[in-house]
Motif scaffolding. Structure first.
Motif, PDB file in Angstrom:
ATOM      1  N   LYS A 161     -13.726  42.572 -66.884  1.00 11.36           N
ATOM      2  CA  LYS A 161     -14.474  43.104 -68.013  1.00 11.36           C
ATOM      3  C   LYS A 161     -15.750  42.277 -68.168  1.00 11.36           C
ATOM      4  O   LYS A 161     -15.713  41.054 -68.066  1.00 11.36           O
ATOM      5  CB  LYS A 161     -13.650  43.020 -69.309  1.00 11.36           C
ATOM      6  CG  LYS A 161     -12.396  43.852 -69.321  1.00 11.36           C
ATOM      7  CD  LYS A 161     -11.493  43.490 -70.494  1.00 11.36           C
ATOM      8  CE  LYS A 161     -12.197  43.658 -71.827  1.00 11.36           C
ATOM      9  NZ  LYS A 161     -11.274  43.379 -72.968  1.00 11.36           N
ATOM     10  N   SER A 162     -16.853  42.965 -68.430  1.00  9.08           N
ATOM     11  CA  SER A 162     -18.115  42.243 -68.602  1.00  9.08           C
ATOM     12  C   SER A 162     -18.938  42.913 -69.693  1.00  9.08           C
ATOM     13  O   SER A 162     -18.943  44.145 -69.817  1.00  9.08           O
ATOM     14  CB  SER A 162     -18.907  42.214 -67.289  1.00  9.08           C
ATOM     15  OG  SER A 162     -20.066  41.404 -67.419  1.00  9.08           O
ATOM     16  N   GLN A 163     -19.599  42.100 -70.488  1.00  9.31           N
ATOM     17  CA  GLN A 163     -20.466  42.584 -71.549  1.00  9.31           C
ATOM     18  C   GLN A 163     -21.775  41.807 -71.519  1.00  9.31           C
ATOM     19  O   GLN A 163     -21.783  40.571 -71.539  1.00  9.31           O
ATOM     20  CB  GLN A 163     -19.803  42.422 -72.923  1.00  9.31           C
ATOM     21  CG  GLN A 163     -20.724  42.791 -74.071  1.00  9.31           C
ATOM     22  CD  GLN A 163     -20.113  42.588 -75.447  1.00  9.31           C
ATOM     23  OE1 GLN A 163     -20.608  43.117 -76.437  1.00  9.31           O
ATOM     24  NE2 GLN A 163     -19.042  41.823 -75.532  1.00  9.31           N
ATOM     25  N   ALA A 164     -22.889  42.522 -71.479  1.00 12.07           N
ATOM     26  CA  ALA A 164     -24.211  41.921 -71.628  1.00 12.07           C
ATOM     27  C   ALA A 164     -24.765  42.342 -72.982  1.00 12.07           C
ATOM     28  O   ALA A 164     -24.491  43.439 -73.472  1.00 12.07           O
ATOM     29  CB  ALA A 164     -25.136  42.381 -70.499  1.00 12.07           C
ATOM     30  N   TYR A 165     -25.553  41.457 -73.599  1.00  9.34           N
ATOM     31  CA  TYR A 165     -26.061  41.771 -74.934  1.00  9.34           C
ATOM     32  C   TYR A 165     -27.441  41.165 -75.127  1.00  9.34           C
ATOM     33  O   TYR A 165     -27.830  40.179 -74.478  1.00  9.34           O
ATOM     34  CB  TYR A 165     -25.104  41.266 -76.016  1.00  9.34           C
ATOM     35  CG  TYR A 165     -24.821  39.781 -75.981  1.00  9.34           C
ATOM     36  CD1 TYR A 165     -25.641  38.865 -76.647  1.00  9.34           C
ATOM     37  CD2 TYR A 165     -23.724  39.274 -75.280  1.00  9.34           C
ATOM     38  CE1 TYR A 165     -25.383  37.512 -76.617  1.00  9.34           C
ATOM     39  CE2 TYR A 165     -23.455  37.922 -75.246  1.00  9.34           C
ATOM     40  CZ  TYR A 165     -24.287  37.040 -75.910  1.00  9.34           C
ATOM     41  OH  TYR A 165     -24.016  35.697 -75.867  1.00  9.34           O
TER      42      TYR A 165
END
Length: 785
Positions: free
Chosen positions: A379-383
């Motif tokens: 799982k990966s999240q960029a913000y």
């Protein structure tokens, strides 16, 4: 001042972005390598119809995880998610708080005290802002001091000792970055008690509070609209919609809310606007991608409190039961003697006419969830986050016993903040020597750029206590500070089930914090000892267990550590301030019990927290070396439905918080209690539902908050108070409004006894006290279709 550069974190972020891009571009190869078993569903179900519970009994939140598998299952595929309709409990311990653990554990499975307040509970209890939500949580108090909006006190710790998170992301210390926030766009608010640096990083000595926005769900489109108005002429409006689109696998959620909350003091109000949306796209059973955007804005004409006044001056206008003590003004050094709040100042606004308190915030978030193998998920999240904030006010109002006037002083500051980052989790489910095990490895990185122009001069004047001429700000000259902060962290969290009922849960986090600071005067010249750089590498963690002794009865214990910057505000740290770390540790044990066919639930916890190398706020924006801070306490919460129509709930928290080794030239505060920390906080409520053709429910909630102090000196006491709200609502059948599935009209009276009380004190501005709101009446309507 912009010559300082940070190269490494940018490279780190580029690497994180490259990982995200690689997965998106090389999708066929990735899919060819993975097994065909599906991931557990990740969509979040919408809130159910109103809960049979209380603020202490929260609605269960939607799950997006699977439990660790038992040995001997046919495959290692994660279990499907249990529908939320089967997960609701009186205290909501079947909810999953992702800010409390990345392992996908429910509250009951987490070896810590965690509380989740759902959107349904926020609507039912009339929580309009996040500060209202905190007031309903176990042992939590809040104050909207405009210098530090949405400030919290929990387990003996306040303000930046408690991390505030937005969908699990920290944007900076609370006293610099938090704002008044409406609850309409929120799915849940999560409270994690005690040192929590493992989950949210530097700063979480007292715990973390996470605000979770509403998420898309899979299924038919559902819409909702809410409206309210109160006797102060405040209004709120919200519209939300979500569900599956005509594109297979594409779900959406959209919310927009607008509010104008008028204060009880003259010419004070807060206006908010929040627009948020998210798209979830399940490309296959093994891959989901998503993107979210949010815009928030708040504009306030701020209330800065009522000045402490000598009883001798107020005479017949002196009040009792709000404050007590003898006080020497921190600002003008005059001796006020025994102090009070003058009843002629209850509604007085001492702020200048051209005051403003404004913030605009934008969030961009996106990521993916990919099943690399039957037992391996990435799982990966960029913000990216941007904020512009401005304070332009008269902030000090100090009574002068020599002139019998109120001395005022202006202050201006603005923030321009930019933050980018990435969080990537690798989740591995395995069987180790016959024991189920789940390991989550997390790699995170962020880069923050912060520019802070502020006042270089501080205009002031003196005005009468009663009917003061408010005037205008006057001449403003500006100087500037900057901070550039990079942060990288590697953490591991693991759950090992030694038996079907006993599990060990632990984790470790290694974090790097790099700071580059500069400060210039009004002529643009660098100040002495600037620029400077500093870095820290704290290591924190948690180890604990859960044991379900009998079905529904779970014992837990944990040892956890935390770390934060000793001066308590990394954005404002000066080269002459202490540049080392403050550390915290906690021992905690407790029990969570669900019984009586899921109609009753209670929880108990006891804790001992020690924080070392503490620096405490003092008037005039100064810091004092406070040595150690100790906090010991217990918390008890319960909710029960003895018969179908009747619901009872309550909670109580007791804390003994004090300083040790707080010595300075001329005195000592050792043994004193930190500001805004009550020894006792209790909530209770009851409701009864009449099952008539148009169902009607009536309810009452009460809250008691013990004595508190407004400064470390403990010379002025904000007296204990008890307030109560009452409400009644009617559910209108669909046959009346054919266009909607559910309609509810609510009438609410807040602070029904019209109690006058002190709600908060700012230790940086100790000459004034924030008062709580008087009795107000509210009408609201809610529709779902």
């Amino acid at each position: 001042m912009y010559s300082l550069r940070i190269v490494r974190p940018r490279r780190f972020l580029l690497a994180s972005a490259a990982l995200t891009s690689f997965v998106a571009i090389d999708m066929p190869a990735a899919l060819a390598q993975q097994a065909r078993e599906p991931l557990p569903p990740v969509e979040v179900s919408a809130p159910q119809s109103r809960r049979q519970s209380s603020p202490a009994g929260r609605d269960a939140q939607s799950s997006r995880r699977a439990a660790a598998r038992r040995p001997g299952t046919a495959s290692a595929v994660p279990k499907p998610v249990v529908p939320t309709t089967a997960a609701q409990t009186p205290l909501n311990t079947n909810a999953v708080a992702e800010s409390a653990s990345r392992l996908g554990l429910t509250v009951r499975e987490t070896p810590a005290t965690v509380e989740v307040i759902s959107a349904a509970t926020m609507r039912e209890q009339g929580y309009r802002t996040v500060s209202d939500v905190a007031q309903g949580a176990v042992g939590v108090t809040a104050g909207d001091n405009p210098a530090e909006p949405s400030a919290f006190s929990m387990r003996g710790f306040t303000n930046s000792q408690i991390n505030t998170l937005y969908n699990g992301i920290k944007i900076g210390p609370q006293n610099m970055t938090s704002r008044i926030m409406d609850t309409a766009n929120l799915e849940a608010v999560e409270f994690l008690k005690g040192p929590a640096s493992l989950m949210s990083g530097e700063g979480a000595a007292g715990g973390a509070i996470n605000f979770v926005t509403k998420q898309p769900h899979t299924g038919p489109i559902r819409n909702e609209a809410d409206f309210s108005w109160d006797s102060l002429n405040s209004f709120r409006a919200h519209y939300g919609s979500g569900g599956s689109t005509n594109v297979q696998g594409l779900d959406y959620r959209f919310d927009v809310s607008r509010s104008s909350l008028n204060g009880f003091a003259d010419d004070t109000n807060t206006k908010t606007l929040d627009v948020s949306g998210q798209l979830n796209y399940r490309i296959s059973d093994s891959l989901k991608v998503w993107g979210a955007i949010e815009y928030r804005e708040d504009r306030s004409k701020a209330y800065w409190g009522a000045p402490l006044v000598p009883i001798a001056f107020s005479g017949s206008h002196a009040t009792t039961g709000i404050v007590s003590g003898n006080y020497v003004s921190n600002y003008n050094k005059t001796d006020l003697g025994a102090v009070t709040i003058d009843d002629r100042t209850f509604n007085t606004n001492y702020n200048v006419l051209d005051n403003r308190n404004v913030a605009k915030e934008v969030w961009l978030r996106g990521g993916f969830e990919l099943n690399l193998a039957p037992d391996l998920t990435l799982k990966s999240q960029a913000y990216a986050y941007g904020a512009e904030r401005t304070w332009f006010n008269n902030e000090i109002e100090a009574f002068n016993s020599g002139t019998n006037m109120v001395d005022r002083e202006r202050f201006y500051v603005a923030h321009s903040q930019r933050l980018v980052g990435n969080v990537t989790d690798l989740i591995w489910d395995a069987n180790i020597a016959g024991f189920d095990n789940r390991l989550v490895t997390t790699l995170s990185s962020s880069y923050l750029d912060f520019v802070r122009p502020g006042a270089a001069n501080f205009p002031g004047d003196s005005i009468p206590l009663v009917d003061p001429p408010r005037g205008y700000y006057g001449l403003l000259t500006i100087q500037q500070q900057t901070a550039r902060i990079d942060n990288e962290a590697l953490s591991f969290e693991d759950r090992l089930k030694l038996t079907r009922t006993f599990a060990l849960v632990g984790g470790l986090r290694v974090e790097h914090i790099g700071l580059d600071r500069n400060s210039t005067d009004k002529f643009g010249l660098e100040k002495a000892n600037f620029p400077f750089s500093q870095s820290w590498v704290p290591t924190t963690g948690r180890i604990g267990y859960t044991w379900e002794a009998v079905p529904g009865l779970t014992f837990f214990s944990q040892y956890a550590t935390g770390a934060d910057i000793s001066a308590n505000n990394i954005f404002l740290l000066n080269p002459t301030d202490p540049l080392n770390l403050t550390t915290a540790r906690t021992y905690e044990t407790g029990v969570k019990h669900l019984f009586w066919d899921n109609r009753a639930e209670w929880s108990f916890s006891a804790y001992d927290i020690l924080r070392k190398n503490v620096y405490a706020a003092a008037g005039g924006m100064q810091l004092n070396l406070a040595g150690r801070q100790e906090s010991k306490g217990v918390e008890l919460a319960a909710s029960v439905r003895p018969i179908g129509p009747l619901r009872l709930w309550g909670n109580i928290a007791y804390v003994d918080a004090r300083y040790a080794d707080f010595n300075f030239v001329g005195g000592s505060f050792s043994g004193n209690t930190p500001p805004n920390v009550p020894r006792v906080v209790a909530n209770a409520g009851a409701s009864y539902r009449f099952f008539t053709p148009w169902p009607v429910e009536v309810g009452v909630t009460g809250r008691h908050v013990g004595d508190r102090y407004n400064t470390d000196a403990n010379v002025v006491t904000m007296k204990a108070y008890t307030v109560a709200d009452v409400y009644a609502f009617v559910d209108i059948p669909k046959t009346v409004f054919n266009a909607v599935d559910q309609a509810r009209l609510t009438f609410r009276v807040r602070n029904i006894a019209d109690k006058r009380y002190a709600i908060w004190g700012d230790p940086f501005y100790p000459d004034q006290i924030l008062l709580g709101a008087p009795r107000t009446y509210e009408l609201s309507a809610a529709f779902k279709w």
